[in-house]
Structure formats: C-alpha cells, structure tokens
Enzyme design. Structure first.
Site, short mmCIF file in Angstrom:
data_model
loop_
_atom_site.label_atom_id
_atom_site.label_comp_id
_atom_site.label_asym_id
_atom_site.label_seq_id
_atom_site.Cartn_x
_atom_site.Cartn_y
_atom_site.Cartn_z
N HIS A 272 27.41 -74.29 -32.54
CA HIS A 272 27.28 -75.08 -33.78
C HIS A 272 27.25 -76.59 -33.47
O HIS A 272 26.22 -77.22 -33.61
CB HIS A 272 28.34 -74.74 -34.83
CG HIS A 272 28.44 -73.28 -35.14
ND1 HIS A 272 27.36 -72.56 -35.60
CD2 HIS A 272 29.47 -72.40 -35.01
CE1 HIS A 272 27.73 -71.30 -35.78
NE2 HIS A 272 28.99 -71.16 -35.42
N ASP A 323 24.34 -65.24 -34.66
CA ASP A 323 25.73 -65.37 -35.13
C ASP A 323 26.15 -64.27 -36.09
O ASP A 323 26.46 -63.15 -35.69
CB ASP A 323 25.89 -66.77 -35.73
CG ASP A 323 27.33 -67.16 -36.01
OD1 ASP A 323 28.22 -66.32 -35.84
OD2 ASP A 323 27.59 -68.32 -36.40
C1 NGQ Z 1 33.59 -65.90 -36.21
N1 NGQ Z 1 32.19 -67.30 -37.53
O1 NGQ Z 1 34.22 -65.98 -35.15
O2 NGQ Z 1 33.02 -64.89 -36.56
C2 NGQ Z 1 33.52 -67.12 -37.07
C3 NGQ Z 1 34.50 -66.98 -38.20
C4 NGQ Z 1 36.51 -68.24 -37.46
C5 NGQ Z 1 31.59 -68.48 -37.48
N2 NGQ Z 1 32.27 -69.44 -36.95
C6 NGQ Z 1 35.91 -66.89 -37.75
N3 NGQ Z 1 30.40 -68.68 -37.95
O3 NGQ Z 1 35.80 -69.22 -37.30
O4 NGQ Z 1 37.73 -68.31 -37.32
ZN ZN Z 2 30.27 -67.38 -34.25
#
Ligand code: NGQ
Ligand code: ZN
Length: 462
Positions: A272, A323
C-alpha cells in the site's frame, strides 16, 4: 526443448516481431530470439505474447468474502470491514482454505496472473490454539498452488499486537498471534516444503500496528539466517488512522519510522504505502523496496490514492496485488491504477514513460519487474534465465482484431472485458489455461461455492 513462435512479443525492452521463445525442462527460458522464422510444424501463438503478471499481495481466504460487505451498516470504514472479515475468518478450516485458494488461483491464472505472494496470517485453529501440525493452513495454500500450477511465494505473517505501543491482541485476532520464536520454527518447517515445489519462502511482519520493534528486528534477523535474500513484505500507511496512531506513538509517520528502524532494501515490499509525504516518497523509492499497490482493494476499502508519479520520479519499483480479491484480474488492476491517477491529477496517460508511450505496455513491464522482485523468483519477463511465464492474447477477439500489438494490449486493458482476450497462459513453460479456461475450472468452482456456503451457514449459527 520446447518452443513457441509469436508474431509479436513484449520483451523487457519493448515490443519485438517474430519472436521464438525456447525453454528447458525446468521451464526456464533458454532463448528469446527476435526476427526468427517459425519452424515448420512448431507451435505458433494465437496473438501477442506478454509476460505473466506476478500478483504480489494476496489473502486467499478473503476471496470467499468478496462482495459480502457492500451494504451500508453504520459507520462503514476499513475498520468495520475488518471486523466483519475477522468474523468470517473465525470459522475457516483447512479444507475451506484449500478449496477457496484452489479456485482463486485458477481464477488468477485465467485473468493473467502467473504467480502469487500469499500473505498468510490465519495460522491457528478456531479456538486460537496451534494445529497439531502448526503449518496446516500454510500447507493447504501450498497444495492449492501446486494443483493449479501457479508460481508461489509463501509469506507467513507475524502478528502480535492490536496497535502501536504493544496493545494486546483482540479476540478476532487469536488465530493470527504467535511469538517470534514460533514464527522462526514455522519458517524452518516450511522451507523444505516450499523448496520441493519451486516456491519461495519469505516473511511478512503484518504491519507496524501488529509487530513491536524488538519482534520486527528479531524476526528479520531470524529470516536472514535461513535465507539472506528472502522477501520481506509489510502492510504500511494504508489508512490515515494508522498514520495518526504511528505519529502519536513515535513522533514519526509509518514509512519514515520503518526506513529509520529496519534494514529496508530491495528484499522489501511496502504494501500500500498510500499515505507518504514527499521525503518518504523519495527515501522509500531510493531504498530499492517495491511499492505493493493493490488499486481495487485500496478503492474498495477507501484507503486513499498513492502518488504514482512521485514514486516513479524517484525511480521507485512497484508491482500489483489483488489483496482482498474484490477483483481478481491483472488488467483491471492496471486500469484502476491508471484511472485513479487520472481522476486525482486531472491528466491522461499518467502511466506512460519516457521509453514507452503506450500506458498498458509501460505499466505491464514495470509491474512485472517489480512483482518479480517482490516475489523473490525469476519471473521478471521474457528474457533468458527467467521462467517461461507468459500470457497469449487472442488476436481474434473483437476488441483486438486487426490492431497493432501495442494497441491490442491497450485494448485488452482499457477496451475489453479484460479476461475475454486471454487465450492461453503458461507457467514454467506449461500451458495451464487454454482457450481462457483452467483445467480445474468447473471442479474448483463447485468446491469454492460449497466452502463459501458452509462458512456463511456456520457464521449465521448461534
Ligand atoms: C489484512 N487488509 O491483513 O487482511 C488487512 C486487514 C489489518 C488490508 N490491510 C487486517 N487491506 O490490517 O489488520
Ligand atoms: Zn493485505
């Protein structure tokens, strides 16, 4: 020796005519010859050949959750989405994981991705205790990759806290949590399994929110002892709240903090990196790290817009990830990336480069190069020594018919339905998708739908 002849092929330096690709039994390109002659009876591609796109960021299980949060509840945000996602993850078992990932990887192959980096953080059983075989869920992902043939980089995730300053993890995170020592043991267990199928093993400290400084240092040192050039991926500066919390904790923004406290170099992928200031763009790009852009997920979750021109201005490497898998389509990620920049800066053709005026061509070449670097595998395009991972576009598809090759790729990205023009997809010199279909398409789709229905039913139960 295996060969394919293409009237047009996209080589690392640009489009070439009459290209003969040859590869060995290991699926490695041994010859890429322009201005060649097709040998009588030798295979000829049905359209332009472009390098396969590495997908540098995947949480496979989230594919079964895609589309299920697109309704208004109360204060909908990244954080409320995450609560729902944790709830969905809570009941996931090894069979669900394998079924979802097998379908997802078949979908990826049909949509132009030839390899994937799995950022794998669901480690434990539903009650938060390790499985009898601690590697159970990672092994399910490795099996899915092997069955579909997709190239693979496994990134087991270190997750320890729920926020900066060592905040204790919450209930929804109990399946993710492990000590640094147990992570290093897991890596030791997984290394031979990865080696056996040509997959690369790396490490993913989840985020600065989830990994305190000492653990980050120890885990990176432990990985270096196993493999000094292994990839290291981290989510960073995705949401403005994360930036604010990091500043409150350390006085620094996340990317600035990381660059000052970790050995960030070409092994690293900053996933990101949406919210950076000018100095972070410059230092981040010059560190050699890859920016892991996930345009459709970043749009879906309301993250913000990465300043693509600023990153590239400093020579920054970058690649694409799907993602959360709201979208599984390499061309659509390119489209979203380019369109977000057009909307933000009110310009056109932002992704064109000095060397390459065609946006889709320029973006494809750069994303393949950066994606290969982040994957830690020899998948950097149609060049000798790289794996024979490539996509053949269908020159007979209506949007492409009769056009010069660079415009065919532009039409594939900007003017088609973005899978319809994919004819065949080859990984390590093996055709895995023919006439747009993966061999496991029907079987894997049925198992995916069954797994998703079961998970939703279980989620509804008291
Ligand atoms: C993830 N998703 O690890 O799936 C994360 C959400 C978090 C994104 N960062 C969980 N898009 O960030 O703690
Ligand atoms: Zn992620």
């Amino acid at each position: 020796m295996n060969t394919l002849f293409a009237a047009d092929a996209l080589l690392p330096g640009g489009w070439a005519k009459n290209v003969l690709l040859s590869w060995n039994a290991a699926g490695q390109l041994t010859q890429v010859q322009s201005a060649a002659q097709p040998a009588a009876g030798a295979p000829v591609a049905n359209g332009p050949v472009v390098p396969g796109m590495p997908n540098l960021h995947s949480h496979a299980f989230q594919r079964a959750f895609a589309g299920l949060t697109e309704y208004r509840a109360q204060q909908d945000s990244f954080w409320s989405w995450r609560t729902l996602m944790y709830r969905f993850a809570a009941r996931l078992g090894p069979q669900h994981m394998e079924a979802i990932a097998t379908w997802l990887y078949a979908e990826m192959l049909e949509a132009g991705y030839t390899s994937v980096c799995e950022f794998q953080y669901v480690h434990h059983d539903a009650d938060g205790r390790p499985y009898a075989d601690d590697a159970t869920l990672s092994l399910a992902l490795l099996r899915a990759a092997r069955k579909t043939g997709i190239g693979f980089t496994l990134l087991p995730v270190l997750y320890q806290t729920s926020g900066f300053g060592g905040l204790p993890p919450n209930e929804g995170q109990r399946r993710f949590i492990r000590s640094t020592d147990s992570m290093l043991r897991l890596l030791d267990t997984l290394k031979p399994a990865c080696d056996a199928q040509g997959a690369r093993l790396g490490l993913a400290p989840h985020s600065l929110r989830a990994v305190p400084p000492d653990a980050l240092r120890e885990a990176v040192a432990g990985l270096e002892a196993i493999d000094p050039s292994a990839p290291i991926h981290i989510h960073i500066a995705e949401q403005t709240k994360e930036v604010d919390d990091c500043v409150a904790w350390s006085g620094q923004r996340p990317v600035a903090w990381l660059l000052d406290h970790a050995p960030v170099d070409a092994r690293w992928c900053l996933v990101h990196a949406t919210h950076m200031e000018a100095a972070e763009y410059e230092r981040g790009a010059k560190s050699g790290a890859v920016a892991g852009l996930c345009p459709t997920t970043e749009a879906n979750l309301g993250d913000g817009i990465f300043d693509f021109s600023a990153w590239r201005h400093h020579g920054g490497a970058w690649g694409l990830g799907s993602d959360s898998h709201a979208t599984v389509n390499a061309a659509e990620e390119l489209l979203m990336l380019e369109y977000s920049q057009r909307l933000a800066w009110r310009q056109r053709n932002v992704g064109a480069s000095a060397a390459q005026p065609h946006v889709a061509t320029a973006l494809t070449l750069e994303a393949v190069r950066g994606g290969a670097q982040a994957s830690g595998r020899a998948i950097g395009g149609l060049a000798v020594g790289q794996q024979a991972d490539f996509v053949v576009l269908d020159a007979a598809q209506l949007a492409l018919q009769g056009l010069p090759a660079p415009d065919m790729l532009s039409a594939h990205v900007f003017a088609s339905h973005r899978t319809s023009a994919i004819d065949t997809v080859w990984i390590s010199g093996q055709p895995r998708v023919a006439a747009g279909r993966h061999a496991l398409h029907n079987e894997a789709a049925a198992a995916f739908v069954a797994a998703r229905s079961q998970l939703l039913q279980e989620n509804r139960a008291p």
